[in-house]
Design an enzyme around this catalytic site. Structure first.
Site, PDB file in Angstrom:
ATOM      1  N   HIS A  87       0.715  -0.979  -0.037  1.00  0.00           N
ATOM      2  CA  HIS A  87       0.063  -0.052  -0.180  1.00  0.00           C
ATOM      3  C   HIS A  87       0.936   1.272  -0.017  1.00  0.00           C
ATOM      4  CE1 HIS A  87      -3.429   2.753   1.041  1.00  0.00           C
ATOM      5  NE2 HIS A  87      -2.667   3.312   1.647  1.00  0.00           N
ATOM      6  N   ASP A 166     -15.274   2.420   7.232  1.00  0.00           N
ATOM      7  CA  ASP A 166     -14.494   3.353   6.773  1.00  0.00           C
ATOM      8  C   ASP A 166     -14.963   4.258   5.574  1.00  0.00           C
ATOM      9  OD1 ASP A 166     -11.644   4.452   6.431  1.00  0.00           O
ATOM     10  OD2 ASP A 166     -11.978   3.690   4.427  1.00  0.00           O
ATOM     11  N   ARG A 173     -14.758  12.470   7.405  1.00  0.00           N
ATOM     12  CA  ARG A 173     -13.287  13.116   7.646  1.00  0.00           C
ATOM     13  C   ARG A 173     -13.060  14.228   6.803  1.00  0.00           C
ATOM     14  NH1 ARG A 173      -9.707   8.418   7.830  1.00  0.00           N
ATOM     15  NH2 ARG A 173      -7.902   9.964   8.006  1.00  0.00           N
ATOM     16  N   SER A 188      -7.843   3.539   8.997  1.00  0.00           N
ATOM     17  CA  SER A 188      -8.461   3.488   7.722  1.00  0.00           C
ATOM     18  C   SER A 188      -7.804   2.652   6.718  1.00  0.00           C
ATOM     19  CB  SER A 188      -8.646   4.907   7.212  1.00  0.00           C
ATOM     20  OG  SER A 188      -8.856   4.796   5.817  1.00  0.00           O
ATOM     21  N   LYS A 192      -8.658  -1.914   5.815  1.00  0.00           N
ATOM     22  CA  LYS A 192      -9.002  -2.359   4.771  1.00  0.00           C
ATOM     23  C   LYS A 192      -8.038  -3.526   4.106  1.00  0.00           C
ATOM     24  CE  LYS A 192      -9.310   2.007   3.355  1.00  0.00           C
ATOM     25  NZ  LYS A 192      -9.266   3.331   2.865  1.00  0.00           N
TER      26      LYS A 192
HETATM   27  N1  URA Z   1      -5.823   6.436   2.716  1.00  0.00           N
HETATM   28  C1  URA Z   1      -6.895   6.018   3.330  1.00  0.00           C
HETATM   29  O1  URA Z   1      -7.405   4.948   2.861  1.00  0.00           O
HETATM   30  N2  URA Z   1      -7.210   6.391   4.473  1.00  0.00           N
HETATM   31  C2  URA Z   1      -6.754   7.456   5.104  1.00  0.00           C
HETATM   32  O2  URA Z   1      -7.302   7.834   6.015  1.00  0.00           O
HETATM   33  C3  URA Z   1      -5.710   8.332   4.256  1.00  0.00           C
HETATM   34  C4  URA Z   1      -5.293   7.586   3.153  1.00  0.00           C
END
Ligand code: URA
Length: 445
Positions: A87, A166, A173, A188, A192
């Site tokens: 990621h 999320d 957010r 967050s 995932k």
């Molecule tokens: N990417 C995400 O998936 N969540 C965040 O809070 C920031 C970047």
């Protein structure tokens, strides 16, 4: 026994007063977000209290776990290869996933990658892939599993049933000034990734002008926190801290980035892009137990490029997901912009490129239509920017710095004015440093 729940306002007040929440309170918040028991205004207030007062590592871990459990958790017991994903916290020209997935799959890993779409100045992996005619990022669960079993790689979007908490929290957010909180970012991202059924994870945490985290101190804090939490959840994770001051590689824009990714798989990638790609891939091979050290990993990776195995893997991935695999041999099947314009800087003598502000390049590409200003914007896969001179290179008075691929004159003019301010030239040769700042290993935790 009936568990007494406390009221949302009591949880908010505890965090407002700087207290640590209990596991039960964190779980009540997340389930309340999904069920509607926590109203949007209450969730927003708690998000702001978390941003201002922070969370302990324990609270962040509980939040991550509760969010992960808010939806379907994928399990892939039928896959025998090590399942490792990557990621990135996002940057400009960051097309590494398109190169890395077929490359590490060719070296023995399985990569069950689920990605998001681009928002703002950073591009998204799904948008880049969807510029390939026919490419589907919405595979069914059965298609996804069958592809992982046969090709050891898949690149899809996150379905709505994965981490629904999320989806809700991120959209709040985004409009309440609460994105920039390390516990909220960690929970967050990791909720995932943890729901994907992976064994381990490698993170590219970027810092600099084009990144989410502007300073090395902030990026390091985020990386340490991400590595600590996911490793404590049983998924060994390492992070590479990388610079994102100038765009990565030469291409920005969806089709253009697919072209550059294929060039990389053919062994013709630019040095900066390959440096970060190889570092992340090597870390994945080591975490996955395929290689024991950097040196062996680099030999395996370079051999997968030289033999054409990684390139053929990308062709197979494209075809398996409904795309036109001939793109690998013929870039003309990708959407291309109607017009191009070369940008000159009016320097009257030979100069060096001192800096290229990644954020401004990303914004210019977004103005052209390559990125989204809001989640419902439609993007144009054909437009973008080709950087002709990178930092440290010389530029003669008759040489262009960049080529803009555009559809309309309005967007061209706005993008052009951004770019002119985004480049600094110097009479002195600038020092070009490695993009890799540090590696934060799971072994620390
Ligand atoms: N990417 C995400 O998936 N969540 C965040 O809070 C920031 C970047």
């Amino acid at each position: 026994m009936k568990i007494m729940k406390i009221m949302p306002q009591e949880i908010i007040a505890r965090k407002r007063d700087g207290l640590a929440l209990s596991r039960a309170e964190v779980e009540q918040f997340v389930s309340g977000v999904v069920s509607g028991d926590f109203k949007d205004y209450q969730s927003s207030a708690l998000l702001m209290a978390i941003l201002l007062k922070g969370m302990t590592p324990k609270e962040t871990g509980w939040l991550t776990e509760a969010m992960m459990r808010s939806g379907r958790i994928v399990e892939l017991p039928e896959i025998t290869r090590p399942k490792v994903d990557k990621h990135s916290t996002g940057g400009v020209g960051d097309k590494i996933s398109l190169i890395l997935v077929p490359l590490v799959a060719a070296c023995g890993l399985c990569v069950p990658m689920m990605s998001g779409r681009g928002l703002g100045h950073t591009g998204g992996t799904l948008d880049k892939l969807e510029s390939i005619p026919g490419f589907r990022t919405d595979l069914t669960d059965a298609e996804y599993r069958a592809q992982l079993a046969s090709l050891h790689q898949a690149m899809i979007g996150q379905s709505a049933d994965i981490v629904p908490a999320d989806r809700k929290l991120y959209s709040l957010r985004d409009v309440t000034g609460t994105v920039e909180s390390i516990p909220l970012i960690c929970s967050s991202i990791l909720s995932k990734k943890m729901a994907e059924g992976i064994d381990s994870l490698v993170l590219d945490v970027k810092c600099g002008l084009g990144a989410f985290m502007k300073t090395e101190v902030e990026a390091r804090q985020l990386a340490e926190s991400l590595v600590a939490i996911s490793t404590s959840m049983g998924k060994p994770t390492s992070a590479i801290l990388t610079r994102m001051d100038e765009p990565l590689g030469h291409m920005i824009g969806n089709s253009l980035e697919v072209i550059e990714s294929i060039d990389c798989l053919k062994g013709q990638g630019p040095a900066d892009l390959m440096e970060v790609t190889y570092a992340l891939c090597a870390e994945m091979l080591i975490l996955g137990g395929i290689q024991s050290a950097q040196e062996g990993a680099m030999i395996a990776l370079k051999s997968a490029i030289d033999s054409g195995a990684a390139l053929e893997g990308f062709r197979s991935l494209i075809e398996a997901q409904g795309g036109d695999g001939t793109v690998v041999d013929n870039y003309n099947c990708l959407p291309r912009a109607e017009n191009t314009k070369d940008i000159f800087l009016n320097n009257d003598s030979l100069m060096y490129v001192e800096s290229l502000d990644a954020r401004s390049f990303g914004d210019a590409a977004c103005i052209l239509g390559a990125g989204r200003a809001s989640t419902d914007s439609i993007i144009d896969p054909a437009v973008g920017i080709e950087i002709l001179k990178k930092v440290g290179q010389t530029i003669e008075s008759n040489e262009a710095i960049a080529r803009i691929h555009y559809q309309s004159v309005d967007t061209l003019e706005a993008a052009e004015s951004r770019l002119e301010k985004a480049v600094k030239l110097s009479a002195e040769k600038p020092v070009v440093t490695s993009l890799i700042i540090d590696r934060i290993s799971h072994e620390k935790y």
